[in-house]
Design an enzyme around this catalytic site. Sequence first.
Site, PDB file in Angstrom:
ATOM      1  N   LYS A 144      19.456  33.007  18.907  1.00  0.00           N
ATOM      2  CA  LYS A 144      18.051  33.050  18.485  1.00  0.00           C
ATOM      3  C   LYS A 144      18.036  33.719  17.108  1.00  0.00           C
ATOM      4  O   LYS A 144      18.507  34.843  16.949  1.00  0.00           O
ATOM      5  CB  LYS A 144      17.238  33.883  19.484  1.00  0.00           C
ATOM      6  CG  LYS A 144      15.819  34.254  19.035  1.00  0.00           C
ATOM      7  CD  LYS A 144      14.862  33.104  19.207  1.00  0.00           C
ATOM      8  CE  LYS A 144      13.415  33.530  18.967  1.00  0.00           C
ATOM      9  NZ  LYS A 144      12.879  34.386  20.038  1.00  0.00           N
ATOM     10  N   HIS A 202       5.794  41.255  16.507  1.00  0.00           N
ATOM     11  CA  HIS A 202       5.855  41.326  17.965  1.00  0.00           C
ATOM     12  C   HIS A 202       4.813  42.271  18.554  1.00  0.00           C
ATOM     13  O   HIS A 202       3.645  42.217  18.220  1.00  0.00           O
ATOM     14  CB  HIS A 202       7.268  41.692  18.421  1.00  0.00           C
ATOM     15  CG  HIS A 202       8.309  40.683  18.040  1.00  0.00           C
ATOM     16  ND1 HIS A 202       8.035  39.337  17.918  1.00  0.00           N
ATOM     17  CD2 HIS A 202       9.626  40.811  17.744  1.00  0.00           C
ATOM     18  CE1 HIS A 202       9.137  38.689  17.586  1.00  0.00           C
ATOM     19  NE2 HIS A 202      10.115  39.552  17.458  1.00  0.00           N
ATOM     20  N   THR A 233      10.978  35.341   9.119  1.00  0.00           N
ATOM     21  CA  THR A 233       9.768  34.585   8.838  1.00  0.00           C
ATOM     22  C   THR A 233       8.665  35.521   8.387  1.00  0.00           C
ATOM     23  O   THR A 233       7.883  35.190   7.494  1.00  0.00           O
ATOM     24  CB  THR A 233       9.324  33.805  10.088  1.00  0.00           C
ATOM     25  OG1 THR A 233      10.371  32.925  10.475  1.00  0.00           O
ATOM     26  CG2 THR A 233       8.066  33.000   9.817  1.00  0.00           C
ATOM     27  N   ALA A 234       8.610  36.692   8.993  1.00  0.00           N
ATOM     28  CA  ALA A 234       7.590  37.662   8.598  1.00  0.00           C
ATOM     29  C   ALA A 234       7.695  37.973   7.108  1.00  0.00           C
ATOM     30  O   ALA A 234       6.681  38.034   6.395  1.00  0.00           O
ATOM     31  CB  ALA A 234       7.744  38.947   9.423  1.00  0.00           C
ATOM     32  N   SER A 263      15.769  33.908  13.089  1.00  0.00           N
ATOM     33  CA  SER A 263      14.509  33.659  12.422  1.00  0.00           C
ATOM     34  C   SER A 263      14.558  32.309  11.731  1.00  0.00           C
ATOM     35  O   SER A 263      15.601  31.893  11.205  1.00  0.00           O
ATOM     36  CB  SER A 263      14.251  34.756  11.383  1.00  0.00           C
ATOM     37  OG  SER A 263      13.164  34.397  10.561  1.00  0.00           O
TER      38      SER A 263
END
Length: 281
Positions: A53, A156, A112-113, A55
Amino acid sequence: MNIAFSPCPNDTFTFHAWVHGLLPGAPELQVTYADIDVTNQLAAQGTTLDILKISYAALPWVLSDYALIPCGGALGRGCGPLVLTAGGAANAERDPAVLTGRTVAVPSERSTAYLLFRLWAAQQVPGGIGEIVVMPFHEIMPAVRSGVVDAGLVIHEARFTYHNYGLSMLTDLGSWWEEDTGLPIPLGAIIARRSLPLPEITGWIRQSVEYAWAHPLASRSYVLAHAQEMAPEVADAHIELYVNAFTRDLGDAGYAAISALLNRAAGEGLVPAIDPAALQW
């Protein structure tokens, strides 16, 4: 198979069934639990892990070796990162120009943030941000509260808890992105080595998601054991927000969102340009 994903509730909820051998015919998983910034680095540096997993912001660096799996990840609406400043809501300054020349803490420069923040700032902070400081995301809100940094980019569960630190929201980058593009927010991607049986891996992940939805309490102890002292109600809210229809299948809207984010970021020089065809196999 070796897999790495975060200990966050959405990931443990999604992969619970596969990790615990509840999917007939699926191979056993050896799990590495790691923050997404760590998995981003592992994928880029050439890990031996089969599935990760990461980004979406890290995807352009690894697409030659890894394929994007069309399920299991995190996209959505109303789930974007927040930019926080000190002071309660009554003292909140909503003008993005307050960040001109200021120091901002971010959890990663390959997230992504961070891409959303830079794209937003390029549009909304004409004078430009000052210094960017990378720190573990759990340290960001205390740093903003104490004045170590002027603002913080959080992700989150922080969207549910920032009030506890006496902080205020300068902007919701998810809302900005959705208003600007009409698309969902691409957050976390599941990738697998291109040499592996990708259709089968996709099927096992999708079965794991569907099992989680059909048996929502089955994963509860597993989720909370890895949730780092998160309150059960916060973990539940986290899952409800981040595990959605896009987790089952990216679909046309999901691929459009990913392409839009990475194309914009490439235009700003933040990521390498990609061939959109490489997103599907």
